[in-house]
Write an enzyme that holds these catalytic residues in place. Structure first.
Site, mmCIF file in Angstrom:
data_model
loop_
_atom_site.group_PDB
_atom_site.id
_atom_site.type_symbol
_atom_site.label_atom_id
_atom_site.label_comp_id
_atom_site.label_asym_id
_atom_site.label_seq_id
_atom_site.Cartn_x
_atom_site.Cartn_y
_atom_site.Cartn_z
ATOM 1 N N THR A 175 0.884 -1.168 0.000
ATOM 2 C CA THR A 175 0.000 0.000 0.000
ATOM 3 C C THR A 175 0.913 1.206 0.000
ATOM 4 O O THR A 175 2.086 1.080 0.330
ATOM 5 C CB THR A 175 -0.873 -0.013 1.281
ATOM 6 O OG1 THR A 175 -1.933 -0.945 1.116
ATOM 7 C CG2 THR A 175 -1.501 1.316 1.610
ATOM 8 N N ASP A 206 -8.782 -2.002 4.621
ATOM 9 C CA ASP A 206 -8.902 -0.822 5.483
ATOM 10 C C ASP A 206 -8.583 0.487 4.768
ATOM 11 O O ASP A 206 -9.024 1.555 5.207
ATOM 12 C CB ASP A 206 -7.937 -0.963 6.669
ATOM 13 C CG ASP A 206 -6.485 -1.084 6.196
ATOM 14 O OD1 ASP A 206 -6.216 -1.913 5.289
ATOM 15 O OD2 ASP A 206 -5.624 -0.358 6.717
ATOM 16 N N GLY A 227 -1.029 -2.812 5.983
ATOM 17 C CA GLY A 227 -0.941 -4.128 6.606
ATOM 18 C C GLY A 227 -2.165 -4.953 6.265
ATOM 19 O O GLY A 227 -2.920 -4.606 5.349
HETATM 20 N N1 ASP Z 1 -4.103 -2.617 3.999
HETATM 21 C C1 ASP Z 1 -4.166 -3.071 2.649
HETATM 22 C C2 ASP Z 1 -5.379 -3.951 2.475
HETATM 23 O O1 ASP Z 1 -5.648 -4.745 3.359
HETATM 24 C C3 ASP Z 1 -2.969 -3.808 2.218
HETATM 25 C C4 ASP Z 1 -1.656 -3.278 2.739
HETATM 26 O O2 ASP Z 1 -1.593 -2.236 3.333
HETATM 27 O O3 ASP Z 1 -0.633 -3.904 2.534
HETATM 28 O O4 ASP Z 1 -5.996 -3.880 1.456
#
Ligand code: ASP
Length: 317
Positions: A175, A206, A227
């Site tokens: 992200t 999220d 995350g």
């Molecule tokens: N938070 C993002 C999601 O769950 C992915 C990430 O931040 O790596 O879509």
């Protein structure tokens, strides 16, 4: 009015294993983070707003195929890119976000339009794309988003079924995000993602959810998360950092550590966040092996780092 400004960006907590990261690749990640953080910082130095700085930094990261957002977005179960993004202005609590958009070149710019030019906060799917067209935002063909590395990552997990909530799958993450403090003392945050590799059934994480992946409140701080989204949603991670400062009188460091190193970690939620408070303190905690991150502090010093065992990769002005 203070002339002190600062900004931080992240390129996700889904970093490559250190043994897969060669010097050349590390340099490219460092350059991508530096470019983004410098673009945002220049806007702040010129007296621009935190929200403009955040949108500019996130746009630069979306345009860089190394990061899982915009051009570098991961593949869904159907072999497509579905992107989510959000941003929030801590000076007025305005926010905009989009989920499950396809072929929009810069989802963060679309989220900005939702914030500035619609009565809504969150638009999804084809409706969001229709709104983007009505605002003349650029679209790109699938070929623009195609990326060999992402394709191989998807092929490797394509038949693995659902991710369980307790799965640690950092390579399927990623992200981008930014947080900034401008000369007027305004805070802003923005986040953009392709989500998790092999996601299906319209899964949304999220990142486009105000409160979970992104939050900004001038009185406290601005936060952008990265995350395993399902955990960040259940912890209401970004807002929980604000709540810790607001109701618990915690410092930025205490509140971010509580959310990332205790609440998320205890649940098994891998990831991290970047945050800036109204005094210009910066916190970048993560409970994963690393988090691509770059920041320019109140003294104008730039730092870029990836893994937990390094403070900064470089230290240029
Ligand atoms: N938070 C993002 C999601 O769950 C992915 C990430 O931040 O790596 O879509």
């Amino acid at each position: 009015m203070s002339s002190k400004v600062c900004i931080a960006v992240h390129g996700g907590a889904g970093v490559l294993d250190q043994n897969e990261m060669d010097e050349e690749l590390k340099k490219l990640y460092g350059e991508g983070l530096s470019l983004a953080v410098q673009k945002g910082h220049q806007i702040l130095l010129n007296g621009g707003s935190a929200i403009d700085a955040v949108a500019s930094a996130v746009t630069a990261l979306e345009d860089n195929p190394l990061f899982n957002a915009g051009r570098g977005s991961v593949f869904t179960f159907e072999g497509k890119q579905e992107m989510d993004a959000s941003l929030m202005d801590g000076s007025n609590f305005k926010a905009g976000s989009v989920a499950m958009v396809r072929n929009v070149r810069n989802p963060i710019q679309l989220a900005r339009k939702v914030m500035d030019e619609s009565p809504y906060v969150l638009l999804a799917g084809t409706g969001a794309e229709e709104f983007a067209k009505s605002k003349d935002l650029p679209f790109e063909p699938d070929s623009y988003f195609f990326n060999e590395k992402r394709y191989k990552q998807w092929q490797a997990v394509k038949d693995s079924g659902f991710h369980r909530l307790d799965d640690r799958a950092p390579k399927n993450l990623g992200t981008v995000g930014a947080v900034a403090l401008d000369q007027k003392g305004n805070l802003a945050a923005g986040t953009s993602t392709g989500g998790m590799t092999n996601k299906r059934y319209g899964r949304i994480g999220d990142s486009p959810l105000i409160g979970a992946g992104t939050y900004a409140d001038n009185q406290h701080c601005a936060v952008s998360c990265t995350g395993h989204g399902e955990f960040f949603i259940r912890v209401v991670a970004a807002y929980d950092v604000v709540a810790g400062m607001s109701y618990g009188n915690l410092t930025l460091k205490e509140s971010t550590d509580l959310v990332v190193m205790k609440k998320l970690l205890e649940m098994g939620g891998e990831g991290g966040l970047i945050a800036i408070d109204r005094s210009g303190n910066i916190a970048l905690p993560f409970n994963a092996e690393g988090m691509y991150r770059g920041w320019i502090d109140l003294d104008g010093v730039m730092h870029v780092a990836i893994y937990s065992n390094e403070l900064t990769m470089n230290n240029e002005q």
